[in-house]
Design a protein around this motif. Structure first.
Motif, short mmCIF file in Angstrom:
data_model
loop_
_atom_site.label_atom_id
_atom_site.label_comp_id
_atom_site.label_asym_id
_atom_site.label_seq_id
_atom_site.Cartn_x
_atom_site.Cartn_y
_atom_site.Cartn_z
N ALA A 126 61.35 1.64 31.95
CA ALA A 126 61.41 2.22 33.29
C ALA A 126 61.10 3.71 33.22
N LEU A 127 60.10 4.14 33.99
CA LEU A 127 59.72 5.55 34.03
C LEU A 127 59.63 6.03 35.47
N CYS A 128 59.89 7.30 35.67
CA CYS A 128 59.63 7.88 36.99
C CYS A 128 58.11 7.98 37.16
N SER A 129 57.65 8.16 38.39
CA SER A 129 56.20 8.19 38.65
C SER A 129 55.52 9.36 37.94
N ALA A 130 56.25 10.48 37.79
CA ALA A 130 55.65 11.65 37.12
C ALA A 130 55.44 11.39 35.64
N CYS A 131 56.45 10.81 34.96
CA CYS A 131 56.30 10.48 33.55
C CYS A 131 55.25 9.40 33.35
N HIS A 132 55.21 8.45 34.28
CA HIS A 132 54.21 7.39 34.21
C HIS A 132 52.80 7.98 34.34
N GLY A 133 52.67 8.99 35.19
CA GLY A 133 51.38 9.66 35.34
C GLY A 133 50.92 10.34 34.07
N VAL A 134 51.88 10.90 33.30
CA VAL A 134 51.54 11.52 32.03
C VAL A 134 51.08 10.46 31.03
N LYS A 135 51.75 9.31 31.02
CA LYS A 135 51.37 8.23 30.11
C LYS A 135 49.94 7.76 30.36
N HIS A 136 49.53 7.78 31.61
CA HIS A 136 48.17 7.35 31.98
C HIS A 136 47.38 8.58 32.46
N MET A 137 47.25 9.55 31.58
CA MET A 137 46.71 10.86 31.94
C MET A 137 45.28 10.78 32.45
N ARG A 138 44.45 9.95 31.84
CA ARG A 138 43.05 9.88 32.26
C ARG A 138 42.95 9.42 33.72
N ASN A 139 43.72 8.41 34.07
CA ASN A 139 43.69 7.92 35.45
C ASN A 139 44.30 8.95 36.40
N THR A 140 45.35 9.64 35.95
CA THR A 140 45.98 10.67 36.78
C THR A 140 44.99 11.80 37.07
N GLU A 141 44.21 12.19 36.06
CA GLU A 141 43.18 13.21 36.26
C GLU A 141 42.11 12.71 37.22
N ARG A 142 41.73 11.44 37.07
CA ARG A 142 40.71 10.87 37.97
C ARG A 142 41.17 10.93 39.42
N LEU A 143 42.47 10.77 39.64
CA LEU A 143 43.01 10.79 41.00
C LEU A 143 43.25 12.22 41.51
N GLY A 144 43.06 13.21 40.62
CA GLY A 144 43.19 14.60 41.03
C GLY A 144 44.56 15.22 40.83
N TYR A 145 45.43 14.56 40.01
CA TYR A 145 46.78 15.07 39.79
C TYR A 145 47.00 15.49 38.33
N GLY A 146 45.94 15.82 37.63
CA GLY A 146 46.05 16.18 36.23
C GLY A 146 46.91 17.41 35.99
#
Length: 220
Positions: free
Chosen positions: A31-51
């Motif tokens: 279980a991860l918070c959305s922010a930590c989950h975003g770090v785990k999937h950094m490439r996708n997070t950057e693609r969405l503009g939240y890098g």
């Protein structure tokens, strides 16, 4: 599991990758918070503009500086590139051990490997005839892109009114053009057949491609 956040949480899968055997095995779900989950999937997070947001969250949670983040990012990129050499992974996942997962099967994706015939011959998929009747321009291929990760073939052409996609010489899809540069993409996922062709049709004639052979990789 990382930052101690309480409230709405995401389920994050932890996998073990065996590059030699081309298998990825599900080891845990955390279980991860959305922010930590975003770090785990950094490439996708950057693609969405939240890098940048993910980077700042990493610095705050790990109490480190930008240099430590850069080193971690570089190591993750090298690992990603190494794993990305494998186009088809066999998924191994026993969901029963997580409780409530009994009887659930992981859906297997069937994406055959696309062989580019033009790389073998050293030629380009371009027919340089001006026209068939001397009046109307012949349909031409501008570029051909094969993405074996996604299982797609993308053709960009001009002077074509439509493109026919054939599997084992049977038309399975038709895209029409209303004018100008014409782009069409065909996905081979779940295609039952051994070869794909495309036919550009224009007022000046037809441009028929070499067969693009499909090979079943047996991946998941």
């Amino acid at each position: 599991m990382i930052c101690g956040h309480k409230g709405d949480l995401d389920a994050h899968e932890e996998w073990e990758f065996d590059i030699r055997q081309k298998t990825q095995t599900l080891k845990n779900i955390v279980a991860l918070c959305s922010a930590c989950h975003g770090v785990k999937h950094m490439r996708n997070t950057e693609r969405l503009g939240y890098g940048e947001n993910a980077k700042n969250h990493f610095l705050r949670i790990n109490k480190c500086d930008a240099m430590a983040f850069a080193n971690h990012y570089a190591e993750a990129q090298i690992l990603f590139d190494c794993r990305n050499e494998v186009l088809r992974w066999k998924v191994v996942a026993d969901l029963a051990k997580f409780g409530g997962g009994e009887g659930i099967e992981i859906k297997r994706r069937h994406i055959p490997f696309i062989q580019n015939p033009y790389k073998k011959t050293g030629t380009e998929p371009l027919n340089r005839m001006d026209s068939v009747d001397g009046i109307h321009p012949f349909p031409m291929v501008w570029s051909l892109e094969i993405n074996n990760y996604e299982g797609t073939v993308r053709v960009v052409s001009y002077c074509a009114n439509k493109i026919l996609w054939l599997v084992d010489d049977k038309v399975v899809k038709t895209h029409y053009n209303i004018g100008g540069i014409f782009a069409s993409t065909f996905c081979v996922e779940n295609v039952e057949g051994t070869r794909v062709r495309f036919v550009l049709v224009g007022d000046g004639g037809k441009n028929i491609s070499l067969p693009l052979q499909l090979t079943d990789t047996g991946g998941g």
